[in-house]
Design a protein around this motif. Structure first.
Motif, short mmCIF file in Angstrom:
data_model
loop_
_atom_site.label_atom_id
_atom_site.label_comp_id
_atom_site.label_asym_id
_atom_site.label_seq_id
_atom_site.Cartn_x
_atom_site.Cartn_y
_atom_site.Cartn_z
N ILE A 193 0.85 -1.21 0.00
CA ILE A 193 0.00 0.00 0.00
C ILE A 193 0.88 1.25 0.00
O ILE A 193 0.62 2.22 -0.70
CB ILE A 193 -0.96 -0.03 1.22
CG1 ILE A 193 -1.99 -1.13 0.98
CG2 ILE A 193 -1.65 1.31 1.42
CD1 ILE A 193 -2.93 -1.39 2.11
N LYS A 194 1.96 1.18 0.78
CA LYS A 194 2.87 2.32 0.83
C LYS A 194 3.43 2.62 -0.56
O LYS A 194 3.53 3.77 -0.99
CB LYS A 194 4.01 2.01 1.80
CG LYS A 194 4.85 3.22 2.11
CD LYS A 194 5.83 2.91 3.20
CE LYS A 194 6.62 4.15 3.53
NZ LYS A 194 7.65 3.92 4.51
N LYS A 195 3.77 1.53 -1.27
CA LYS A 195 4.33 1.73 -2.63
C LYS A 195 3.31 2.38 -3.56
O LYS A 195 3.66 3.20 -4.40
CB LYS A 195 4.78 0.37 -3.21
CG LYS A 195 6.14 -0.02 -2.68
CD LYS A 195 6.70 -1.22 -3.40
CE LYS A 195 7.97 -1.67 -2.67
NZ LYS A 195 8.04 -3.11 -2.48
N GLY B 49 1.78 7.15 -6.62
CA GLY B 49 0.82 8.26 -6.85
C GLY B 49 1.49 9.61 -6.61
O GLY B 49 1.31 10.56 -7.36
N GLU B 50 2.29 9.67 -5.54
CA GLU B 50 2.96 10.94 -5.22
C GLU B 50 3.95 11.33 -6.31
O GLU B 50 4.06 12.50 -6.67
CB GLU B 50 3.67 10.82 -3.86
CG GLU B 50 2.69 10.85 -2.68
CD GLU B 50 3.28 10.25 -1.41
OE1 GLU B 50 2.51 10.12 -0.45
OE2 GLU B 50 4.48 9.88 -1.38
N GLN B 51 4.67 10.32 -6.84
CA GLN B 51 5.62 10.59 -7.93
C GLN B 51 4.89 11.15 -9.14
O GLN B 51 5.32 12.11 -9.76
CB GLN B 51 6.34 9.30 -8.34
CG GLN B 51 7.46 8.88 -7.42
CD GLN B 51 8.57 9.93 -7.36
OE1 GLN B 51 8.83 10.61 -8.33
NE2 GLN B 51 9.19 10.07 -6.19
N GLU B 52 3.76 10.49 -9.46
CA GLU B 52 3.02 10.89 -10.66
C GLU B 52 2.44 12.28 -10.57
O GLU B 52 2.21 12.95 -11.57
CB GLU B 52 1.91 9.87 -10.96
CG GLU B 52 2.46 8.62 -11.62
CD GLU B 52 1.45 7.51 -11.72
OE1 GLU B 52 0.26 7.74 -11.44
OE2 GLU B 52 1.86 6.39 -12.08
N THR B 53 2.10 12.71 -9.36
CA THR B 53 1.48 14.04 -9.24
C THR B 53 2.49 15.14 -8.93
O THR B 53 2.12 16.28 -8.71
CB THR B 53 0.40 14.03 -8.13
OG1 THR B 53 0.96 13.50 -6.94
CG2 THR B 53 -0.81 13.24 -8.54
#
Ligand code: SF4
Length: 319
Positions: free
Chosen positions: A307-309, A314-318
């Motif tokens: 889940i952390k990954k 998601g954080e990288q993509e945004t």
């Protein structure tokens, strides 16, 4: 064809009580609702008040509810509403102060809120050559938003405004997006500080009704969510709902599930003693029922690393 227009009436210069007038008129098959209203006013009842301007579905001025649905009367065909019976009802919007009949207070409905988001560009300092050029592609997304013609249909569809009329609403927040994301503008922090106040971006419940109602496909809800993401990115998370979102995500990211005790505390704010004190009776009741979660003592669930990954991706993509 003969159609009966059942029109909402209210005249503050008389008794001000709402009522309804019925007008049966003969109109062509291809008539619009506005054609019918104009015929009524010109031939039957000159006291009937309604608004219209461009007559082309562009200005949004003639917004009314036709048989319960918000429509621009100048482009809404009467036959779209008369399949079951040769009659239509006409009402002002659900949530606005009515001035007379179908004329409502646009200032209260939308313009005051648009003014509140500072709808103008604060340009960046020009580059050394005196110009501030940006690539055309950088404006592509904004051009879509700039096609908003302030019809107000998104505000009419909004599920928060009937509960809290002071919410800025999707139309004004879409206008705010247009300037917050303009690459020619300077620092948006000040602008976002206005938007994160109560009644701003955090009061949207993302029901997506605004997107369903927008005739231009501008997706106001998506714009509000983008403003929230930007606020997070700039560290503007003072409002309670922002803290709630942040704590929720952090808890699930770290442990794979929600730490409810932590969520309650962090939503109130770690330094908000008054707010934290208010939680004590709730915690006591939960404890008496054996349901009180102990904040921060929150073991990881199996699969938490996966889940952390997902969060990290998601954080990288945004970014
Ligand atoms: S965002 Fe869409 S629905 Fe809302 S005012 Fe603009 S054009 Fe109308």
């Amino acid at each position: 064809m003969e159609v009966t227009f059942k029109v909402y009436r209210k005249d503050p210069e008389k008794d001000g009580k709402p009522g309804r007038s019925n007008y049966t008129i003969d109109i062509p098959e291809d008539a619009t609702v506005l054609d019918g209203l104009l015929k009524i006013r010109d031939e039957i009842d000159s006291t009937l008040a309604f608004r219209a301007s461009c007559l082309r579905g562009y200005c949004g001025d003639c917004l009314v509810r036709v048989s319960g649905r918000a429509r621009l009367s100048c482009v809404a065909k009467v036959t779209a509403f008369t399949q079951k019976a040769p009659e239509i009802s006409l009402d002002p919007l659900r949530i606005v102060p009515v001035i007379k009949d179908l004329v409502f207070d646009w200032d209260a409905f939308m313009w005051n809120k648009i003014r509140a988001v500072q709808p103008w560009l604060e340009p960046k300092e020009p580059a050394s050559d005196g110009e501030n050029l940006i690539p055309d592609a950088a404006m592509k997304d904004l051009r879509k938003v700039m096609s908003c013609y302030y019809c107000g249909m998104c505000d009419e569809g909004c599920t928060v405004l009937p509960v809290d009329f002071n919410f800025l609403g999707p139309a004004a927040l879409t206008k705010a997006y247009r300037f917050a994301f303009d690459p020619r503008g300077k620092e948006t922090r000040e602008r976002l500080k206005i938007l994160e106040e109560p009644k701003g971006i955090w009061d949207c419940v993302h029901c997506y009704e605004a997107d369903e109602h927008c005739p231009r496909g501008i997706e106001p809800t998506k714009r509000i969510i983008a403003l929230r993401d930007l606020a997070f990115k700039l560290g503007i998370t003072n409002e309670k709902v922002a803290r709630h979102h942040k704590s929720f995500a952090a808890s699930v990211k770290e442990s794979g599930w929600l730490d409810e005790g932590r969520l309650a505390i962090e939503s109130e704010g770690l330094t908000n003693i008054k707010g934290l004190m208010k939680l004590l009776p709730i915690a006591a009741r939960a404890m008496a029922r054996g349901k009180a979660p102990i904040p921060y003592l929150h073991p990881k669930r199996p699969g938490a690393d996966k889940i952390k990954k997902i969060f990290e991706k998601g954080e990288q993509e945004t970014k």
